[in-house]
Design a protein around this motif. Structure first.
Motif, PDB file in Angstrom:
ATOM      1  N   GLY A   1       0.824  -1.203   0.000  1.00 22.19           N
ATOM      2  CA  GLY A   1       0.000   0.000   0.000  1.00 22.19           C
ATOM      3  C   GLY A   1       0.860   1.255   0.000  1.00 22.19           C
ATOM      4  O   GLY A   1       0.611   2.198  -0.754  1.00 22.19           O
ATOM      5  N   GLU A   2       1.893   1.261   0.847  1.00 22.91           N
ATOM      6  CA  GLU A   2       2.774   2.428   0.907  1.00 22.91           C
ATOM      7  C   GLU A   2       3.564   2.581  -0.399  1.00 22.91           C
ATOM      8  O   GLU A   2       3.791   3.692  -0.871  1.00 22.91           O
ATOM      9  CB  GLU A   2       3.731   2.291   2.098  1.00 22.91           C
ATOM     10  N   TYR A   3       3.972   1.465  -0.991  1.00 21.19           N
ATOM     11  CA  TYR A   3       4.770   1.544  -2.214  1.00 21.19           C
ATOM     12  C   TYR A   3       3.958   2.129  -3.373  1.00 21.19           C
ATOM     13  O   TYR A   3       4.447   2.978  -4.126  1.00 21.19           O
ATOM     14  CB  TYR A   3       5.306   0.165  -2.607  1.00 21.19           C
ATOM     15  N   TYR A   4       2.716   1.664  -3.514  1.00 17.43           N
ATOM     16  CA  TYR A   4       1.886   2.128  -4.635  1.00 17.43           C
ATOM     17  C   TYR A   4       1.051   3.364  -4.281  1.00 17.43           C
ATOM     18  O   TYR A   4       0.333   3.887  -5.135  1.00 17.43           O
ATOM     19  CB  TYR A   4       0.961   1.009  -5.108  1.00 17.43           C
ATOM     20  N   GLY A   5       1.152   3.823  -3.030  1.00 17.96           N
ATOM     21  CA  GLY A   5       0.380   4.989  -2.624  1.00 17.96           C
ATOM     22  C   GLY A   5      -1.094   4.709  -2.489  1.00 17.96           C
ATOM     23  O   GLY A   5      -1.936   5.591  -2.699  1.00 17.96           O
ATOM     24  N   ILE A   6      -1.429   3.476  -2.117  1.00 16.72           N
ATOM     25  CA  ILE A   6      -2.823   3.037  -2.007  1.00 16.72           C
ATOM     26  C   ILE A   6      -3.187   2.839  -0.539  1.00 16.72           C
ATOM     27  O   ILE A   6      -2.352   2.449   0.274  1.00 16.72           O
ATOM     28  CB  ILE A   6      -3.029   1.723  -2.792  1.00 16.72           C
ATOM     29  N   ARG A   7      -4.449   3.119  -0.200  1.00 21.85           N
ATOM     30  CA  ARG A   7      -4.937   2.890   1.160  1.00 21.85           C
ATOM     31  C   ARG A   7      -4.928   1.390   1.451  1.00 21.85           C
ATOM     32  O   ARG A   7      -5.894   0.662   1.208  1.00 21.85           O
ATOM     33  CB  ARG A   7      -6.355   3.437   1.306  1.00 21.85           C
ATOM     34  N   GLY A   8      -3.807   0.916   1.987  1.00 22.00           N
ATOM     35  CA  GLY A   8      -3.645  -0.515   2.234  1.00 22.00           C
ATOM     36  C   GLY A   8      -4.639  -1.081   3.213  1.00 22.00           C
ATOM     37  O   GLY A   8      -5.072  -2.227   3.078  1.00 22.00           O
ATOM     38  N   ASP A   9      -5.026  -0.280   4.228  1.00 21.33           N
ATOM     39  CA  ASP A   9      -5.973  -0.794   5.208  1.00 21.33           C
ATOM     40  C   ASP A   9      -7.379  -0.914   4.629  1.00 21.33           C
ATOM     41  O   ASP A   9      -8.124  -1.838   4.975  1.00 21.33           O
ATOM     42  CB  ASP A   9      -5.975   0.038   6.487  1.00 21.33           C
ATOM     43  N   VAL A  10      -7.743  -0.005   3.704  1.00 21.51           N
ATOM     44  CA  VAL A  10      -9.056  -0.136   3.054  1.00 21.51           C
ATOM     45  C   VAL A  10      -9.025  -1.304   2.066  1.00 21.51           C
ATOM     46  O   VAL A  10     -10.019  -2.019   1.904  1.00 21.51           O
ATOM     47  CB  VAL A  10      -9.465   1.173   2.348  1.00 21.51           C
ATOM     48  N   ALA A  11      -7.869  -1.514   1.421  1.00 17.13           N
ATOM     49  CA  ALA A  11      -7.718  -2.687   0.545  1.00 17.13           C
ATOM     50  C   ALA A  11      -7.858  -3.970   1.361  1.00 17.13           C
ATOM     51  O   ALA A  11      -8.438  -4.959   0.895  1.00 17.13           O
ATOM     52  CB  ALA A  11      -6.362  -2.651  -0.153  1.00 17.13           C
ATOM     53  N   PHE A  12      -7.329  -3.950   2.580  1.00 19.14           N
ATOM     54  CA  PHE A  12      -7.491  -5.099   3.486  1.00 19.14           C
ATOM     55  C   PHE A  12      -8.975  -5.327   3.773  1.00 19.14           C
ATOM     56  O   PHE A  12      -9.453  -6.468   3.771  1.00 19.14           O
ATOM     57  CB  PHE A  12      -6.722  -4.841   4.787  1.00 19.14           C
TER      58      PHE A  12
END
Length: 453
Positions: free
Chosen positions: A317-328
């Motif tokens: 998430g941090e690498y691609y600039g994406i909300r990793g926790d929402v993706a989770f």
């Protein structure tokens, strides 16, 4: 800065028509929203509109008025039509202008900002000999916001939230092109508490839209926000978000003076609230707030032996600039909290249902859980961004090239794309994420009590 804002057509000239819609109405609605955003959120901008209602006005009247007023920029809002099959967004400057002209630079900026939010295919930046581009004494841009005779584009046009996003994209572009300064009281807070003025909460989307229309008629900008509460979808009408309680109280008083007695202030932690509640906060791109431990603990409360995927969602998430926790949260929605009760099986390491269409096609498989999460984040990146995929990790998403790049920059924008028909797909993900936030808060409060005790 003086902006002449021109909603195309009007009165006896409906413009393009299709699927029960008229271009003149869509253009006016978007333009009014642009005006509201710019004048309420930015300093030193004047907006003069060619029309603010359904009146007839000739092209010459519009350009003469803009020239006489001494506008710095002319922005004309339109919708397109062709043969029912074409769709997407495009914009125009005059054919006589070079690609290095000031007007072309403004087009570059505004085009990018609109495409970032409008969920439409990008048909490119173009040139034409249109009257409003030729007869204006200032830089001028004409935007074509979708094809009204195309079923997919028309379905978007019927949504007030889509029109708000399109308006926001235009406003963002104008603000960036002309270096507008945001008003301090409207700034989204970086920390602390955000105070939101909720001017009604409805189970009917139609009722919520009517409330927004009413507030706009009173000069109060608002929007509809769908939230999931106890498994049910509610439509909140938000009429402002403030870092100051006093400013929120002032807005609440303005709302109540219109006769809306059920308005109230909702106070939330800005680190999470702004992302769950505001239109811009629906963005797939953004910061991950929850830690891997908080993500893992949330699912283990339901499935104690669940895989610990939190670190992968944070890292990628941090690498691609994406909300990793929402993706989770999306992964929990897709896999039924890693219990895999659908067609996808645990051994596939497919946490987002990539390629799964039914019992005969359970979708893609990945060698490891890490690779499965990587594919998930890459697929989200394809929808959320038009930029090339960063090359720090190999491309493992088998469907990356099948996505219309940048076609869904928000979680709600995934509706009908990631899940079909999936009309509340994004709202379900955000509702689940809200439960994750609440669970993390409860666990933190529990720990603090133990420490103090």
């Amino acid at each position: 800065m003086k902006l002449y804002l021109d909603p195309g057509h009007g009165g006896s000239d409906p413009g393009a028509v299709g699927h029960g819609l008229s271009e003149k109405n869509i253009a006016l609605d978007i333009a009014l929203r642009i005006q509201s955003i710019l004048t309420s959120q930015y300093e030193n901008i004047q907006v003069k509109m060619s029309r603010t209602d359904d009146t007839t006005k000739s092209l010459s009247q519009r350009t003469n008025e803009a020239n006489a007023w001494g506008a710095d920029f002319y922005l004309s809002i339109h919708c397109n039509a062709f043969n029912g099959s074409a769709r997407g967004y495009e914009d125009y400057i005059h054919t006589s202008l070079s690609d290095s002209s000031t007007t072309a630079k403004y087009q570059d900026i505004i085009h990018a900002e609109v495409i970032n939010l409008n969920q439409l295919p990008d048909r490119g930046q173009k040139k034409a000999n249109f009257h409003v581009l030729r007869e204006t004494a200032m830089p001028a841009l004409l935007t074509e916001n979708g094809f009204i005779d195309n079923a997919q584009d028309a379905a978007l046009m019927k949504q007030s939230t889509w029109r708000q996003q399109v308006a926001q994209g235009h406003a963002n572009g104008v603000a960036k092109a002309f270096n507008l300064v945001r008003k301090q009281q409207q700034d989204a807070p970086d920390s602390g508490t955000v105070y939101k003025v909720i001017a009604g909460s409805f189970q009917s989307r139609e009722n919520a839209d009517e409330r927004v229309t009413f507030l706009r008629s009173k000069g109060i900008e608002s929007f509809v926000d769908a939230v999931s509460i106890s498994g049910a979808t509610w439509y909140r009408v938000q009429a402002g978000a403030f870092s100051s309680r006093d400013n929120a109280e002032k807005r609440l008083e303005e709302v109540k003076k219109t006769g809306i007695s059920d308005a109230f202030i909702l106070a939330e932690d800005s680190n999470t609230a702004e992302d769950l509640e505001s239109p811009s906060g629906y963005s797939i791109l953004g910061k991950t707030y929850l830690s891997p431990e908080q993500m893992n603990l949330f699912v283990k409360n339901i499935k104690p032996d669940a895989l610990e995927l939190g670190i992968y969602y944070l890292t990628f998430g941090e690498y691609y600039g994406i909300r990793g926790d929402v993706a989770f949260a999306q992964a929990m929605h897709e896999t039924d909290y890693l219990r895999f009760t659908g067609v996808v099986k645990p051994e596939q390491n497919n946490f987002c249902g990539l390629g799964a269409t039914g019992p005969d096609n359970p979708g893609a498989s990945f060698e490891t859980p890490r690779e499965g999460v990587l594919a998930h984040l890459q697929h989200l990146y394809a929808y959320a961004s038009t930029k090339p995929l960063p090359d720090g990790y190999p491309l493992v998403d088998p469907r990356f090239s099948l996505v219309a790049r940048g076609s869904a920059p928000t979680w709600v924008g995934l509706n009908g794309k990631w899940a079909v028909p999936g009309t509340t797909y994004g709202q379900s993900i955000l509702g689940l994420y809200e439960r994750m936030i609440n669970s993390a808060k409860e666990n933190l409060e529990k720990v603090l009590k133990e420490v103090k005790g």
